[in-house]
Every structure is written in C-alpha cells, then in structure tokens.
Design a protein around this motif. Structure first.
Motif, PDB file in Angstrom:
ATOM      1  N   TYR A  71      -6.421   1.173  -1.345  1.00  0.00           N
ATOM      2  CA  TYR A  71      -7.571   1.702  -2.085  1.00  0.00           C
ATOM      3  C   TYR A  71      -8.164   2.920  -1.380  1.00  0.00           C
ATOM      4  O   TYR A  71      -8.559   3.894  -2.034  1.00  0.00           O
ATOM      5  N   ASN A  74      -5.859   5.909  -1.971  1.00  0.00           N
ATOM      6  CA  ASN A  74      -6.000   6.413  -3.336  1.00  0.00           C
ATOM      7  C   ASN A  74      -7.307   7.194  -3.502  1.00  0.00           C
ATOM      8  O   ASN A  74      -7.332   8.236  -4.180  1.00  0.00           O
ATOM      9  N   SER A  75      -8.372   6.706  -2.899  1.00  0.00           N
ATOM     10  CA  SER A  75      -9.651   7.413  -3.000  1.00  0.00           C
ATOM     11  C   SER A  75      -9.603   8.744  -2.266  1.00  0.00           C
ATOM     12  O   SER A  75     -10.162   9.746  -2.735  1.00  0.00           O
ATOM     13  N   GLN A 140      -3.337   9.263 -11.470  1.00  0.00           N
ATOM     14  CA  GLN A 140      -4.277   9.909 -10.560  1.00  0.00           C
ATOM     15  C   GLN A 140      -4.656  11.303 -11.049  1.00  0.00           C
ATOM     16  O   GLN A 140      -5.788  11.756 -10.836  1.00  0.00           O
ATOM     17  N   SER A 215     -13.251   5.394 -12.643  1.00  0.00           N
ATOM     18  CA  SER A 215     -12.067   4.864 -11.973  1.00  0.00           C
ATOM     19  C   SER A 215     -11.703   3.479 -12.490  1.00  0.00           C
ATOM     20  O   SER A 215     -10.517   3.138 -12.566  1.00  0.00           O
ATOM     21  N   THR A 226      -8.951   2.965  -6.943  1.00  0.00           N
ATOM     22  CA  THR A 226      -9.711   3.580  -5.860  1.00  0.00           C
ATOM     23  C   THR A 226     -10.623   2.531  -5.229  1.00  0.00           C
ATOM     24  O   THR A 226     -10.635   1.368  -5.631  1.00  0.00           O
TER      25      THR A 226
END
Length: 278
Positions: A71, A74-75, A140, A215, A226
């Motif tokens: 996570y 991804n963030s 994304q 998100s 995220t």
C-alpha cells in the motif's frame, strides 16, 4: 482596550496557545500510545493515559504480516506521479496566465478555478463512467489523472500569484539578448521559482496521499490499493477492529509526509509567502 504587553494578555495568549496545541497534538499522542499498548490494555473500559507495558507487536505485524509495504509503494507511485504531473502542468498554465495576454485568458482561468466549487463526490460521478469507457478504471494511471482534477486549479493559482510578481524587465532583457520564450522560462524563471514549485508539489502530494474517496472508488484490486483504503479495509470492519494495528500502520504511513516536510519546510514556507509580499 487590552494591553497586549500586560501580564493578563500574556496569560490569555499562553492559555489559548496551549489549548490549540492540545487540540492539535493530543490525537497524535493518543495514536502513539495506542500503538504501543498490548491488546489487553487497549480494550480496557477505562483507558490508560500511558502504556503500562510497551510493546512493538503492532508495528511488527503491520510491516511483516499485512500488505502495508504494498500500500505504501502504491501511494508513493500515485502520489509522486500525480504531484509531479500536476506541478508541471501548473507551471506552464500559471506562467501563461501571468505573462501573456491573449483572448479568453481570464475566462479560462476562472473556469479552471471554478472546479473547486464542486464537491469531490459530484465530480467523481462524472469521472467514474468516463474512466470505465476509456479502460482506466482500476488502474494507477486513472487514479493519477483523477487527482489532477482538484490539485491543478489551486496549484495554478498559487504559481500565478508568484509569476505575476516576476519583473517584466527581467524577461524583456533576456528577449533583447535573443533568448526565446521557452529558454527564458526554463533557464531564468524556473530557477528563481523553486520555493513555490516545491510548495505546489507538496500540496499535490499530501492531497493525493490523504485521499480516501477516489482511491477506494476507482481502485478495486487489493494489490493496487493505496494507503487510505488499504488500512481501512485491513484493520476496521463491522465484525472486528484492530485498533492497535490501525494506529501503528497509520503512524508508519504518515512517516513519508513528515520526513518530506521536515526537509522541504524552508521551501514550503517561502513558497506560501512568496505571492503575498511583493
């Protein structure tokens, strides 16, 4: 009229600052203490102000047994990419609005700023079917582009306020030396605009990092989530809530923002005040 240098005024001022500080920092303190408590102490009916026995179990499980690293990655990808793209677009748009006179300049800028008038959820209703049609749902790239909808207007206005105060004589002198508009912008204007650029980047990064609505709606695959929806769906549910793990994971997730602001706070403060004083 109250004398600001009097003892009473100082006491009132000090108490007010203490109250504001307590309001701002007590939730952070409670997160830290909760993340260090064992489950048996955490779920007591009467909460304790300090951990009776400090444990790092929640941090260990958050980093090793869950998907917190995924996570976070991804963030970092979505927030960093959207902040960089937003800063780049805002640079050119703001300089155009500030230094060029063309038909429709003011209406276009007002139209861009008007996007801030609409609730986030209302624009999401329009973005969702559009992303579905173009195959950007659960990607994304789609999430990165959706973040620009809200960050770009504010970023453009912040840079516009700064570019409006860049002396026209500096640009005219470079033109007299034969420099093109793009060269003037890239070699003269951008180097003296680092503080507002950093401010815009941090603003865009923090906005996308803290997002939950977009998100959670636009990303449905667990491996693409995220940090916001990832923590919510992992630690909080109708049947079970792991508050210790949620506090520990939230503190770990906040670390990138805190570290970035620590190193860039000087530029951030300069950027915020750059457009206010000529």
């Amino acid at each position: 009229m109250l004398d600001l240098s009097s003892t009473t005024a100082k006491i009132v001022f000090g108490l007010t600052l203490a109250l504001i500080g307590f309001f701002l920092f007590f939730p952070v303190y409670w997160m830290i203490t909760s993340s260090l408590k064992a489950d048996a102490e955490l779920y007591k009916i009467i909460p304790t102000a300090f951990p009776q026995e400090i444990t790092l179990h929640h941090y260990w499980t958050a980093l090793t047994q869950g998907r917190l690293p995924t996570y976070l990655l991804n963030s970092l990808i979505t927030s960093g990419s959207s902040a960089a793209l937003n800063s780049l677009l805002a640079l050119y748009a703001a300089y155009s609005f500030a230094k060029y006179d063309y038909f429709g300049r003011q209406p276009i800028m007002l139209l861009m700023l008007s996007a801030q008038m609409f609730p986030f959820g209302l624009l999401l209703i329009s973005i969702y079917p559009l992303w579905t049609q173009f195959g950007l749902l659960d990607t994304q790239i789609g999430l990165i582009l959706s973040y620009i909808v809200f960050a770009l207007p504010v970023a453009t206005y912040m840079l516009f306020s700064y570019f409006s105060q860049v002396p026209d004589e500096l640009i005219d002198a470079a033109r007299a030396d034969g420099a093109s508009d793009l060269r003037i912008f890239h070699t003269i204007v951008i180097p003296i605009s680092i503080p507002p650029i950093v401010t815009v980047f941090l603003y865009s990064f923090m906005w996308s990092w803290n997002d939950l609505l977009y998100s959670m709606t636009l990303i449905v695959s667990d491996d693409k989530r995220t940090i916001g929806p990832g923590l919510l769906l992992t630690y909080l549910s109708d049947s079970n809530s792991d508050w210790g793990g949620a506090m520990a994971a939230s503190l770990v997730a906040s670390a990138p923002i805190v570290v970035a602001f620590m190193f860039l706070q000087r530029y951030f403060i300069q950027g915020v005040t750059a457009g206010a004083v000529k």
